[in-house]
Design a protein around this motif. Structure first.
Motif, PDB file in Angstrom:
ATOM      1  N   GLY A   1       8.921  -2.451  -6.762  1.00  0.00           N
ATOM      2  CA  GLY A   1       8.899  -2.060  -5.356  1.00  0.00           C
ATOM      3  C   GLY A   1       7.474  -1.785  -4.913  1.00  0.00           C
ATOM      4  O   GLY A   1       6.570  -1.623  -5.749  1.00  0.00           O
ATOM      5  N   VAL A   2       7.246  -1.723  -3.608  1.00  0.00           N
ATOM      6  CA  VAL A   2       5.885  -1.544  -3.119  1.00  0.00           C
ATOM      7  C   VAL A   2       5.848  -0.472  -2.030  1.00  0.00           C
ATOM      8  O   VAL A   2       6.668  -0.459  -1.120  1.00  0.00           O
ATOM      9  CB  VAL A   2       5.304  -2.878  -2.579  1.00  0.00           C
ATOM     10  CG1 VAL A   2       6.201  -3.497  -1.519  1.00  0.00           C
ATOM     11  CG2 VAL A   2       3.903  -2.684  -2.036  1.00  0.00           C
ATOM     12  N   ASN A   3       4.906   0.460  -2.169  1.00  0.00           N
ATOM     13  CA  ASN A   3       4.647   1.450  -1.122  1.00  0.00           C
ATOM     14  C   ASN A   3       3.760   0.809  -0.067  1.00  0.00           C
ATOM     15  O   ASN A   3       2.575   0.545  -0.316  1.00  0.00           O
ATOM     16  CB  ASN A   3       3.938   2.678  -1.708  1.00  0.00           C
ATOM     17  CG  ASN A   3       4.904   3.652  -2.348  1.00  0.00           C
ATOM     18  OD1 ASN A   3       5.922   3.989  -1.763  1.00  0.00           O
ATOM     19  ND2 ASN A   3       4.596   4.092  -3.551  1.00  0.00           N
ATOM     20  N   ALA A   4       4.322   0.548   1.084  1.00  0.00           N
ATOM     21  CA  ALA A   4       3.536  -0.107   2.132  1.00  0.00           C
ATOM     22  C   ALA A   4       4.105   0.209   3.502  1.00  0.00           C
ATOM     23  O   ALA A   4       5.330   0.279   3.678  1.00  0.00           O
ATOM     24  CB  ALA A   4       3.509  -1.626   1.918  1.00  0.00           C
ATOM     25  N   TYR A   5       3.204   0.414   4.456  1.00  0.00           N
ATOM     26  CA  TYR A   5       3.575   0.545   5.868  1.00  0.00           C
ATOM     27  C   TYR A   5       4.586   1.674   6.119  1.00  0.00           C
ATOM     28  O   TYR A   5       5.459   1.566   6.967  1.00  0.00           O
ATOM     29  CB  TYR A   5       4.110  -0.784   6.404  1.00  0.00           C
ATOM     30  CG  TYR A   5       3.273  -1.977   5.996  1.00  0.00           C
ATOM     31  CD1 TYR A   5       1.880  -1.916   6.035  1.00  0.00           C
ATOM     32  CD2 TYR A   5       3.862  -3.161   5.555  1.00  0.00           C
ATOM     33  CE1 TYR A   5       1.101  -2.997   5.641  1.00  0.00           C
ATOM     34  CE2 TYR A   5       3.080  -4.248   5.171  1.00  0.00           C
ATOM     35  CZ  TYR A   5       1.704  -4.162   5.209  1.00  0.00           C
ATOM     36  OH  TYR A   5       0.933  -5.239   4.813  1.00  0.00           O
ATOM     37  N   GLY A   6       4.479   2.738   5.337  1.00  0.00           N
ATOM     38  CA  GLY A   6       5.313   3.907   5.553  1.00  0.00           C
ATOM     39  C   GLY A   6       6.619   3.926   4.795  1.00  0.00           C
ATOM     40  O   GLY A   6       7.419   4.859   4.963  1.00  0.00           O
ATOM     41  N   PHE A   7       6.868   2.921   3.940  1.00  0.00           N
ATOM     42  CA  PHE A   7       8.129   2.852   3.206  1.00  0.00           C
ATOM     43  C   PHE A   7       7.889   2.460   1.749  1.00  0.00           C
ATOM     44  O   PHE A   7       6.853   1.893   1.393  1.00  0.00           O
ATOM     45  CB  PHE A   7       9.062   1.800   3.830  1.00  0.00           C
ATOM     46  CG  PHE A   7       9.465   2.097   5.241  1.00  0.00           C
ATOM     47  CD1 PHE A   7      10.507   2.966   5.524  1.00  0.00           C
ATOM     48  CD2 PHE A   7       8.795   1.508   6.299  1.00  0.00           C
ATOM     49  CE1 PHE A   7      10.878   3.240   6.833  1.00  0.00           C
ATOM     50  CE2 PHE A   7       9.152   1.775   7.617  1.00  0.00           C
ATOM     51  CZ  PHE A   7      10.199   2.642   7.881  1.00  0.00           C
TER      52      PHE A   7
END
Length: 350
Positions: free
Chosen positions: A260-266
């Protein structure tokens, strides 16, 4: 290539009046400086118009202050007369560059935005997983992006597209204004996107990356293999350092798509997405503090709901119903469900 008289449009009095109205949206018009300017609105606008017409316009000193959400940053905001001019310049730059930016650039553009970037990224992750059974994420963050962009680089890049010398000279007055970077400028996002577009074009046209997303300085690329991820990151890093005099920070990394990736607030997975832990913790602290103030009578319920609904508007683009219910369950004045949208960003069945 833009050959129409850009500077003449900037100097159009009616165009300036439209830009002035943009500076008066919402609570901006109640600020002291705005009220004083409006008391002699026509005289001030005519004075500004004459300065532009005579090419004697110069930006005034900036107003400096700090903001602390989502992180501490120093903002250098222009005076209202300069805001008017910059809104006008912003619209002209938008018209010039609207067909230049790639479709996978999502910041500060019409019909784009952070939630569409999230949708596109998850779509890319799913496609890669479906086609290859796995995949790798390249997550790129440029070190102090706004603070590190060199004015000379912006100057060089805008000359590639803009040929109106008077308009170029005007833009240089903003680009080389002090202090830099002018994060409060209406044109700041334009210049940042023009620089970022160089990365976009290299990534998509030269490297042929089809699963590429950029939201200002946050870039996420999905590729099938670890080897391709390593090679791509190396090439992008070299390009950014040599051509744009920027560098990637320590947050830049590669990892398997399953993580998974932490990006753009999610936190985004192929199967679902969640609100990031930092956002969750921040809302928990905020609602507790606001509830205390509400009970003390120092703020009104509508102020609390305005803040909560803003967060919920973001959270509804994720699968975070249980989280929202847990956070707000003891605050009976907060309604987490929306009459139109389910959590996950999907319209409710009617």
């Amino acid at each position: 290539m833009s050959k129409f008289p850009l500077y003449e449009k900037l100097c159009d009095y009616e165009f300036l009046k439209i830009s002035y109205k943009q500076t008066q949206i919402g609570e901006r018009k109640y600020r002291k400086e705005a009220i004083i300017f409006d008391m002699a609105r026509e005289r001030n606008l005519v004075k500004l118009w004459r300065e532009l017409k005579n090419e004697t316009y110069q930006p005034q000193p900036y107003i400096s202050f700090k903001v602390y959400e989502p992180k501490e940053r120093e903002i250098n905001a222009p005076r209202i007369r300069d805001k008017i001019v910059q809104y006008a310049a912003h619209q002209i730059l938008f018209d010039v560059y609207k067909d230049v930016f790639i479709k996978n650039s999502y910041a500060c553009l019409v019909n784009k935005g952070v939630h569409k970037a999230v949708d596109a990224l998850q779509h890319n992750m799913r496609l890669c997983k479906w086609q290859y059974g796995t995949g790798w994420i390249i997550k790129i963050d440029v070190r102090k992006y706004f603070y590190s962009i060199q004015p000379s680089i912006i100057d060089k890049l805008i000359q590639k597209k803009i040929k109106d010398e008077k308009f170029l000279n005007f833009l240089r007055k903003i680009i080389y204004s002090y202090p830099y970077p002018p994060l409060g400028n209406a044109t700041s996002q334009d210049f940042a996107n023009i620089v970022g577009n160089e990365i976009d074009q290299y990534a998509t046209r030269f490297l042929g990356l089809k699963w590429y997303i950029r939201y200002m300085d946050d870039i996420v690329v999905v590729v099938p293999t670890k080897e391709q991820a390593q090679e791509t990151l190396s090439k992008l890093n070299t390009f950014v350092e040599e051509r744009l005099q920027l560098e990637f920070n320590q947050k830049t990394k590669i990892f398997p798509i399953e993580q998974g990736v932490n990006a753009y607030g999610f936190k985004i997975y192929t199967t679902h997405r969640l609100v990031r832990n930092s956002s969750k913790a921040s809302m928990k602290r905020k609602i507790k503090a606001m509830d205390r103030k509400l009970k003390d009578g120092t703020i009104k319920e509508r102020d609390v709901l305005q803040s909560v609904n803003s967060w919920l508007g973001h959270a509804r683009h994720s699968n975070s119903y249980n989280l929202a219910n847990k956070i707000f369950t003891k605050y009976d004045y907060v309604k987490i469900e929306h009459p139109k949208y389910n959590f996950g960003g999907n319209p409710k069945d009617t």
